[in-house]
Design a protein around this motif. Structure first.
Motif, PDB file in Angstrom:
ATOM      1  N   TYR A  46       1.028  -1.127   0.024  1.00 38.46           N
ATOM      2  CA  TYR A  46      -0.136  -0.158   0.020  1.00 38.46           C
ATOM      3  C   TYR A  46       0.883   1.246  -0.113  1.00 38.46           C
ATOM      4  N   ASN A  47       0.747   2.193  -0.857  1.00 37.79           N
ATOM      5  CA  ASN A  47       1.470   3.085  -1.139  1.00 37.79           C
ATOM      6  C   ASN A  47       0.782   4.487  -0.661  1.00 37.79           C
ATOM      7  N   VAL A  48       1.502   5.357  -0.161  1.00 37.85           N
ATOM      8  CA  VAL A  48       1.003   6.393   0.659  1.00 37.85           C
ATOM      9  C   VAL A  48       1.873   7.654   0.389  1.00 37.85           C
ATOM     10  N   PHE A  49       1.541   8.875   0.086  1.00 33.96           N
ATOM     11  CA  PHE A  49       2.283  10.106  -0.366  1.00 33.96           C
ATOM     12  C   PHE A  49       2.019  11.177   0.634  1.00 33.96           C
ATOM     13  N   GLY A  50       2.861  12.101   0.921  1.00 35.77           N
ATOM     14  CA  GLY A  50       2.740  13.189   1.593  1.00 35.77           C
ATOM     15  C   GLY A  50       1.984  14.167   0.591  1.00 35.77           C
ATOM     16  N   ALA A 171       7.125   9.416   0.357  1.00 31.94           N
ATOM     17  CA  ALA A 171       6.581   8.314  -0.245  1.00 31.94           C
ATOM     18  C   ALA A 171       6.834   7.105   0.875  1.00 31.94           C
ATOM     19  N   VAL A 172       5.646   6.629   1.291  1.00 23.06           N
ATOM     20  CA  VAL A 172       5.738   5.302   2.363  1.00 23.06           C
ATOM     21  C   VAL A 172       5.126   4.299   1.544  1.00 23.06           C
ATOM     22  N   THR A 173       5.595   3.163   1.723  1.00 22.17           N
ATOM     23  CA  THR A 173       5.035   1.914   1.022  1.00 22.17           C
ATOM     24  C   THR A 173       4.916   0.868   2.147  1.00 22.17           C
ATOM     25  N   VAL A 174       3.772   0.088   2.476  1.00 29.30           N
ATOM     26  CA  VAL A 174       3.818  -0.832   3.725  1.00 29.30           C
ATOM     27  C   VAL A 174       3.216  -2.146   3.035  1.00 29.30           C
ATOM     28  N   PHE A 175       3.942  -3.237   3.341  1.00 30.88           N
ATOM     29  CA  PHE A 175       3.347  -4.650   2.941  1.00 30.88           C
ATOM     30  C   PHE A 175       3.088  -5.495   3.991  1.00 30.88           C
ATOM     31  N   GLY A 176       1.766  -5.726   4.148  1.00 36.18           N
ATOM     32  CA  GLY A 176       1.260  -6.454   5.100  1.00 36.18           C
ATOM     33  C   GLY A 176       0.578  -5.907   6.418  1.00 36.18           C
ATOM     34  N   PRO A 177      -0.172  -6.350   7.096  1.00 35.44           N
ATOM     35  CA  PRO A 177      -1.053  -5.730   8.068  1.00 35.44           C
ATOM     36  C   PRO A 177      -0.082  -5.416   9.428  1.00 35.44           C
ATOM     37  N   LYS A 178      -0.594  -4.511  10.492  1.00 29.76           N
ATOM     38  CA  LYS A 178      -0.120  -4.125  11.637  1.00 29.76           C
ATOM     39  C   LYS A 178       1.172  -3.058  11.604  1.00 29.76           C
TER      40      LYS A 178
END
Length: 191
Positions: A46-50, A171-178
């Protein structure tokens, strides 16, 4: 004379993200500064950006606190060319999104093991590991086209020489829950 300006940056939710939907892969607080992965983000990036876009002739310094990091999953923090952001926001809708910003040729990230990634390639070991409770510093100098990182106030020197004349967003990307991250702010220093 140069002077520091504390900028308010937040995670961009302008692409149709409904913060009230419980089935979202990501929870975002009301100020859009804290993201928390939900179980629906299982086996998915999941990619999130400022919101803030870098300017020419400034130095930017973001601070991101790692509230919770699950070592059996992954995340990356860095910068992405602002012109590619919408694409990565839209692919978040895929049930099992396999794409993240650091796969793009103008996407630059570091993961919690201290390894750099750009253009989908591992660039090499760069810094110490970061973990739950740490603060990651992201520095961008638009005059020198340089990106570098720090962890808990210790800088590690230039990580990337970026393409000149491009504008970037956090830019931040996270893989998986929690996973849970908090954007603490951004300081902008004009030249």
């Amino acid at each position: 004379a140069s002077h520091d300006q504390q900028q308010t940056d937040a995670f961009d939710v302008s692409f149709g993200y409904d913060v009230t939907r419980e089935s979202n892969k990501l929870g975002i607080d009301q100020r859009n500064t804290r993201i928390a992965c939900r179980p629906y983000n299982y086996q998915s990036w999941y990619n999130v950006f400022g919101v803030m876009v870098t300017q020419k002739n400034v130095q930017c310094h973001w601070r991101v606190k790692v509230i919770d990091y699950q070592a059996n999953w992954s995340l990356m923090i860095g910068l992405c060319d602002a012109s590619a952001v919408r694409r990565y926001q839209m692919i978040n809708k895929a049930t099992k999104n396999e794409e993240h910003f650091a796969q793009y040729e103008h996407g630059y990230g570091v993961d919690p093991t201290g390894v750099l990634m750009n253009g989908g390639q591992t660039v090499g070991q760069y810094c110490q590991r970061f973990k739950t409770g740490d603060v990651v510093d992201i520095y961008f100098d638009a005059l020198q086209n340089a990106l570098w990182y720090g962890v808990n106030g210790q800088d590690f020197g230039v990580a990337y020489a970026l393409t000149p004349n491009k504008l970037y967003r956090l830019a931040v990307t996270v893989f998986g829950p929690k996973h849970c991250l908090q954007m603490l702010g951004c300081q902008v220093v004009p030249y």
